[in-house]
Design an enzyme around this catalytic site. Structure first.
Site, short mmCIF file in Angstrom:
data_model
loop_
_atom_site.label_atom_id
_atom_site.label_comp_id
_atom_site.label_asym_id
_atom_site.label_seq_id
_atom_site.Cartn_x
_atom_site.Cartn_y
_atom_site.Cartn_z
N ASP A 138 28.95 39.55 41.45
CA ASP A 138 30.39 39.80 41.46
C ASP A 138 30.99 39.47 40.10
O ASP A 138 31.70 38.47 39.92
CB ASP A 138 31.04 38.99 42.58
CG ASP A 138 30.60 39.46 43.95
OD1 ASP A 138 30.32 40.67 44.10
OD2 ASP A 138 30.53 38.64 44.87
N LYS A 193 23.19 42.38 44.68
CA LYS A 193 24.25 43.22 45.23
C LYS A 193 25.20 43.62 44.11
O LYS A 193 25.70 42.77 43.38
CB LYS A 193 25.03 42.49 46.33
CG LYS A 193 26.18 43.32 46.91
CD LYS A 193 26.89 42.57 48.02
CE LYS A 193 27.91 41.58 47.49
NZ LYS A 193 29.11 42.26 46.90
N ASP A 204 26.99 47.99 47.22
CA ASP A 204 27.96 47.61 48.25
C ASP A 204 29.32 48.25 47.96
O ASP A 204 30.23 47.60 47.45
CB ASP A 204 28.06 46.08 48.28
CG ASP A 204 29.09 45.56 49.26
OD1 ASP A 204 29.36 46.25 50.25
OD2 ASP A 204 29.62 44.45 49.02
N LYS A 245 30.95 50.25 50.46
CA LYS A 245 31.68 50.31 51.74
C LYS A 245 32.44 51.63 51.89
O LYS A 245 33.65 51.66 52.10
CB LYS A 245 32.65 49.13 51.87
CG LYS A 245 32.02 47.75 51.79
CD LYS A 245 33.07 46.68 51.98
CE LYS A 245 32.50 45.28 51.91
NZ LYS A 245 32.09 44.91 50.53
N LEU A 246 31.73 52.74 51.83
CA LEU A 246 32.38 54.03 51.89
C LEU A 246 33.11 54.23 53.23
O LEU A 246 32.60 53.88 54.29
CB LEU A 246 31.37 55.15 51.69
CG LEU A 246 30.62 55.17 50.35
CD1 LEU A 246 29.83 56.45 50.21
CD2 LEU A 246 31.56 54.99 49.17
N ASP A 266 35.72 57.40 54.48
CA ASP A 266 36.51 58.58 54.19
C ASP A 266 36.14 59.65 55.21
O ASP A 266 35.39 59.38 56.15
CB ASP A 266 36.24 59.05 52.75
CG ASP A 266 37.45 59.71 52.11
OD1 ASP A 266 38.06 60.60 52.76
OD2 ASP A 266 37.81 59.35 50.97
N PRO A 294 34.12 62.71 56.86
CA PRO A 294 32.66 62.87 56.83
C PRO A 294 32.12 63.64 55.64
O PRO A 294 31.13 63.24 55.03
CB PRO A 294 32.37 63.59 58.15
CG PRO A 294 33.45 63.11 59.07
CD PRO A 294 34.67 63.01 58.21
N THR A 302 33.91 39.45 56.70
CA THR A 302 33.85 38.02 57.03
C THR A 302 35.11 37.28 56.61
O THR A 302 35.26 36.10 56.91
CB THR A 302 32.61 37.36 56.37
OG1 THR A 302 32.54 37.74 54.99
CG2 THR A 302 31.34 37.79 57.08
N ARG A 310 27.84 29.94 52.51
CA ARG A 310 28.26 28.84 51.67
C ARG A 310 27.39 27.63 51.96
O ARG A 310 26.90 27.46 53.08
CB ARG A 310 29.72 28.46 51.97
CG ARG A 310 30.75 29.54 51.66
CD ARG A 310 30.96 29.68 50.17
NE ARG A 310 32.08 30.56 49.87
CZ ARG A 310 32.01 31.86 49.74
NH1 ARG A 310 30.84 32.47 49.92
NH2 ARG A 310 33.07 32.58 49.45
N ARG A 346 29.18 33.18 45.09
CA ARG A 346 29.78 32.09 44.32
C ARG A 346 28.93 30.84 44.26
O ARG A 346 28.96 30.12 43.25
CB ARG A 346 31.15 31.74 44.91
CG ARG A 346 32.16 32.88 44.81
CD ARG A 346 33.48 32.46 45.45
NE ARG A 346 34.45 33.55 45.35
CZ ARG A 346 35.09 34.06 46.38
NH1 ARG A 346 34.83 33.61 47.59
NH2 ARG A 346 35.96 35.03 46.22
#
Length: 253
Positions: free
Chosen positions: A24, A46, A73, A75-76, A78, A80, A136, A198, A228
């Site tokens: 990230d 990722k 990652d 996360k599509l 929209d 089809p 999450t 975590r 993190r």
């Protein structure tokens, strides 16, 4: 322990790669700096929206050249046809794992698989495709008051997992707390990839449904995504090794 399928091997073969490191970061230079201590390691990483939208396919090519496996990652979510065409393009990148939002419905998820099949180069296996059930960061109050979903979190996640399963997807993204229900309903081969990981001393930040690596293992997660706790550690390599030990039950917090 459940093992994670290797998208580059034959059907049914398994490889134990349950530990996914979330890159990230905003730039490729940040990624390269972070990965320096890991230059002799083959990681499962990722790449999310923050990094991919800034660096594009080049960051994927770089990571593949370094021998890392990749969960893209994005996360599509929209219509089809749009998702199908997007997945067809992503399949050419040679990533191992991609995802969509289950809230897009079965036709969209089926279209995602069609796109992956069409875009995967001849002789290679398509990337595994999983569906996000609920983020999450979402809690029960948010479900009711903002998303207007009256069912419980467990019912909602299980329903979305059922849609993904019926659509032919390989698994879901979920909290580790929902893994036992999904395992019971859809068996061991249905992947459960769990973020929100975590260690006991970490802040939860924007996550609501979090567990430790050891708890995720005990609950039966196929793979965990850790960000993190490693990327913001003073010694990232030491943090990575410690979390690996915790996942393996050698160091419980």
């Amino acid at each position: 322990m459940n093992t994670f399928p290797n998208a580059q091997e034959g059907a049914g073969e398994k490889v134990n790669h349950p530990f996914i490191v979330a890159l990230d970061f905003p730039t490729a230079e940040d990624v390269k700096t972070f990965l320096q201590p890991f230059q002799h390691e083959s990681l499962f990483v990722k790449v999310g929206m923050e990094l991919y939208y800034q660096e594009g396919p080049e960051i994927i090519r770089y990571l593949k050249e370094q021998g890392h496996r990749i969960f893209l990652d994005l996360k599509l979510h929209d219509i089809p046809n749009t998702v199908k065409r997007a997945m067809q393009g992503l399949a050419c990148l040679g990533v191992d794992l991609v995802n969509v939002h289950a809230a897009g419905g079965m036709k969209m998820m089926e279209a995602a698989l069609e796109g992956l099949d069409a875009g995967t180069p001849s002789g290679e296996s398509r990337p595994y495709c999983i569906a996000v059930t609920q983020l999450t960061s979402t809690n029960e109050q948010m479900l009711r008051e903002q998303l207007l979903i009256e069912r419980s979190m467990e019912e909602t996640v299980l329903h979305y997992a059922s849609l993904a399963h019926k659509s032919g997807l390989d698994g879901v993204v979920c909290s580790a707390k929902e893994v036992p229900l999904i395992r019971q309903a859809f068996g061991e081969s249905f992947l459960t990839v769990t973020p929100g990981i975590r260690v006991a001393t970490d802040e939860k930040n924007d996550q609501a449904r979090v567990v430790t690596p050891y708890e995720a293992r005990k609950l039966g997660a196929s793979a965990i995504v850790v960000g993190r706790s490693i990327t913001r550690a003073a010694d990232s390599y030491a943090a990575y090794e410690r979390l690996q030990r915790e996942w393996n039950g050698e160091e419980q917090k």
